[in-house]
Design a protein around this motif. Sequence first.
Motif, PDB file in Angstrom:
ATOM      1  N   VAL A 152      77.655  50.041  38.460  1.00 50.12           N
ATOM      2  CA  VAL A 152      77.372  48.944  37.526  1.00 50.12           C
ATOM      3  C   VAL A 152      77.240  47.596  38.229  1.00 50.12           C
ATOM      4  O   VAL A 152      76.877  46.601  37.605  1.00 50.12           O
ATOM      5  CB  VAL A 152      78.474  48.839  36.445  1.00 50.12           C
ATOM      6  N   GLN A 153      77.554  47.539  39.527  1.00 50.92           N
ATOM      7  CA  GLN A 153      77.503  46.258  40.234  1.00 50.92           C
ATOM      8  C   GLN A 153      77.171  46.501  41.700  1.00 50.92           C
ATOM      9  O   GLN A 153      77.629  47.472  42.306  1.00 50.92           O
ATOM     10  CB  GLN A 153      78.862  45.537  40.126  1.00 50.92           C
ATOM     11  N   ASN A 154      76.348  45.617  42.266  1.00 49.83           N
ATOM     12  CA  ASN A 154      76.003  45.681  43.692  1.00 49.83           C
ATOM     13  C   ASN A 154      76.459  44.392  44.360  1.00 49.83           C
ATOM     14  O   ASN A 154      76.058  43.298  43.959  1.00 49.83           O
ATOM     15  CB  ASN A 154      74.503  45.869  43.869  1.00 49.83           C
ATOM     16  N   ASP A 202      85.060  53.849  42.485  1.00 49.93           N
ATOM     17  CA  ASP A 202      84.267  54.510  43.521  1.00 49.93           C
ATOM     18  C   ASP A 202      83.215  53.531  44.025  1.00 49.93           C
ATOM     19  O   ASP A 202      82.770  52.643  43.284  1.00 49.93           O
ATOM     20  CB  ASP A 202      83.562  55.747  42.964  1.00 49.93           C
ATOM     21  N   LYS A 203      82.785  53.732  45.276  1.00 47.09           N
ATOM     22  CA  LYS A 203      81.722  52.855  45.774  1.00 47.09           C
ATOM     23  C   LYS A 203      80.907  53.540  46.860  1.00 47.09           C
ATOM     24  O   LYS A 203      81.381  54.473  47.525  1.00 47.09           O
ATOM     25  CB  LYS A 203      82.291  51.528  46.273  1.00 47.09           C
ATOM     26  N   VAL A 248      78.228  55.747  53.197  1.00 48.07           N
ATOM     27  CA  VAL A 248      79.447  56.514  52.926  1.00 48.07           C
ATOM     28  C   VAL A 248      79.837  56.309  51.473  1.00 48.07           C
ATOM     29  O   VAL A 248      79.903  55.164  50.990  1.00 48.07           O
ATOM     30  CB  VAL A 248      80.606  56.083  53.849  1.00 48.07           C
ATOM     31  N   PHE A 249      80.076  57.426  50.779  1.00 52.74           N
ATOM     32  CA  PHE A 249      80.615  57.361  49.421  1.00 52.74           C
ATOM     33  C   PHE A 249      82.128  57.399  49.512  1.00 52.74           C
ATOM     34  O   PHE A 249      82.709  58.325  50.083  1.00 52.74           O
ATOM     35  CB  PHE A 249      80.113  58.521  48.563  1.00 52.74           C
ATOM     36  N   VAL A 250      82.771  56.379  48.923  1.00 51.50           N
ATOM     37  CA  VAL A 250      84.220  56.217  49.009  1.00 51.50           C
ATOM     38  C   VAL A 250      84.828  56.413  47.622  1.00 51.50           C
ATOM     39  O   VAL A 250      84.597  55.601  46.720  1.00 51.50           O
ATOM     40  CB  VAL A 250      84.590  54.821  49.547  1.00 51.50           C
ATOM     41  N   LEU A 272      77.901  49.334  46.410  1.00 54.85           N
ATOM     42  CA  LEU A 272      77.494  49.728  45.060  1.00 54.85           C
ATOM     43  C   LEU A 272      78.726  50.323  44.388  1.00 54.85           C
ATOM     44  O   LEU A 272      79.253  51.347  44.846  1.00 54.85           O
ATOM     45  CB  LEU A 272      76.363  50.748  45.138  1.00 54.85           C
ATOM     46  N   VAL A 273      79.223  49.688  43.316  1.00 58.94           N
ATOM     47  CA  VAL A 273      80.500  50.089  42.721  1.00 58.94           C
ATOM     48  C   VAL A 273      80.319  50.428  41.242  1.00 58.94           C
ATOM     49  O   VAL A 273      79.389  49.954  40.589  1.00 58.94           O
ATOM     50  CB  VAL A 273      81.557  48.967  42.871  1.00 58.94           C
TER      51      VAL A 273
END
Length: 461
Positions: free
Chosen positions: A49-51, A71-72, A108-110, A130-131
């Motif tokens: 929803v937010q970058n 998550d981001k 990387v997906f965190v 990107l979160v």
Amino acid sequence: MAELSVRQTAIPGLLVIELPMPGDARGWFKENWQRAKMTALGLPDFGPVQNNMSFNAAAGSTRGLHAEPWDKLISLATGRIFGAWVDLRPGPGFGTSVTVELGPDTAVFVPRGVANGYQALEPGTVYSYLVNDHWSPEARASYTYLNLADPTVAIPWPIPLAEAEISDADRAHPLLGDVVPMPAKRTVVVGASGQLGRALLATWPDALPLRRPDFDVTDPASFGGVPWSQVGLIVNATAYTAVDAAETDEGRRAAWAVNVTGLGRLVKTARAHRIPLLHVSSDYVFDGTATSHSEDEPLSPLGVYGQTKAAGDALVATLPRHWIVRTSWVIGDGGNFVRTMASLAERGVKPSVVGDQFGRLTFTADLAAGIAHLVGSDAPSGVYNLTNAGPVMSWAAIAKRVFELRGRPASDVTEVSTAEYFAGKTMAPRPVHSTLDLAKLQASGFTLVDADERLVAYLAG
């Protein structure tokens, strides 16, 4: 050119993505987030929803280690970094670390609860985050921190921390031994005071119970007091279930207010916060002409209650992650048919009981266990029938069995038709056959318990 790929790491859920970067003399292009392709390769559909963008002017700029409550996806627009991640979620993986060097061709997906730290290896490094939740200064209160120099994790920073640019706040973070793991998102049980609600709380003792009057799905203000961003699952066990009263003017309005309008608010909330929703439905969504109802049978409710439950099912089905659990003839901790029959038997009363409606009992402990199984096994979204197993019986046959278990003759129960029983009374139309086909649930790996076995134990308890 390398192909798009996603690989697992030593930290569950922490994924490394290799990004193709086709280019020519003018420069390069990449798909930094490509939902269809990346989810097909195993990346969660995490609903960003937010970058956010971050710039480091000099090599050696170091930040972290921060575990955030969302998550981001972290990637670079330009430059190169050394990334370090430490699992700060509760469990056996707590303290596990992973390091990866990133350029613009790697992301990387965190997952939530995994701390991340980054060290710029080149000047002019630009990060992209990107979160899937909106950042605010207040959100920092939900972070979990770890010291960059923790000796137990021992991150091998390429540029020694003594030579790096680090904020005072990051230098002051605690060592691993002093870190309190980030708690997992909670399960919310709506309707926690009912028979099923109490069984669900016994299954999930750490769940957040939502009960009337503090939480009322018919009151929009009730929704504002729940920390939805920290909720990982909604289980809806609340409903207007006064089947006959629903046929009155007042009852009709109340049934629609709870089972449709109120449920619609839950669906809207689940969608806004990307929370999976498990909703408990009813055999009353069918007209009962079929002797057994499968999950894909078209809905055909007879009365107001069934109509509201069918409408509710349709609302829940619009969510990307949902389970609709249809059940029947629920017996648990509270007033119910079995307790009523047992009381009549003990008092020497000889009742008349309907003998032309057929189905199976569902004991709330087994219903709650089946619900936990669907969620815990990450079963595909959709509709699941869930009752106890065993022979199909009428209400009268069940009453006779209760009388026998209470030491009274089955003949004390007189079998009557539905029309005879409700003569002169306001009644809702009822399905003749309430039996639900259980093959889909069994195929999911859940072991069903015979209803009579549970009935014996219930009356002995």
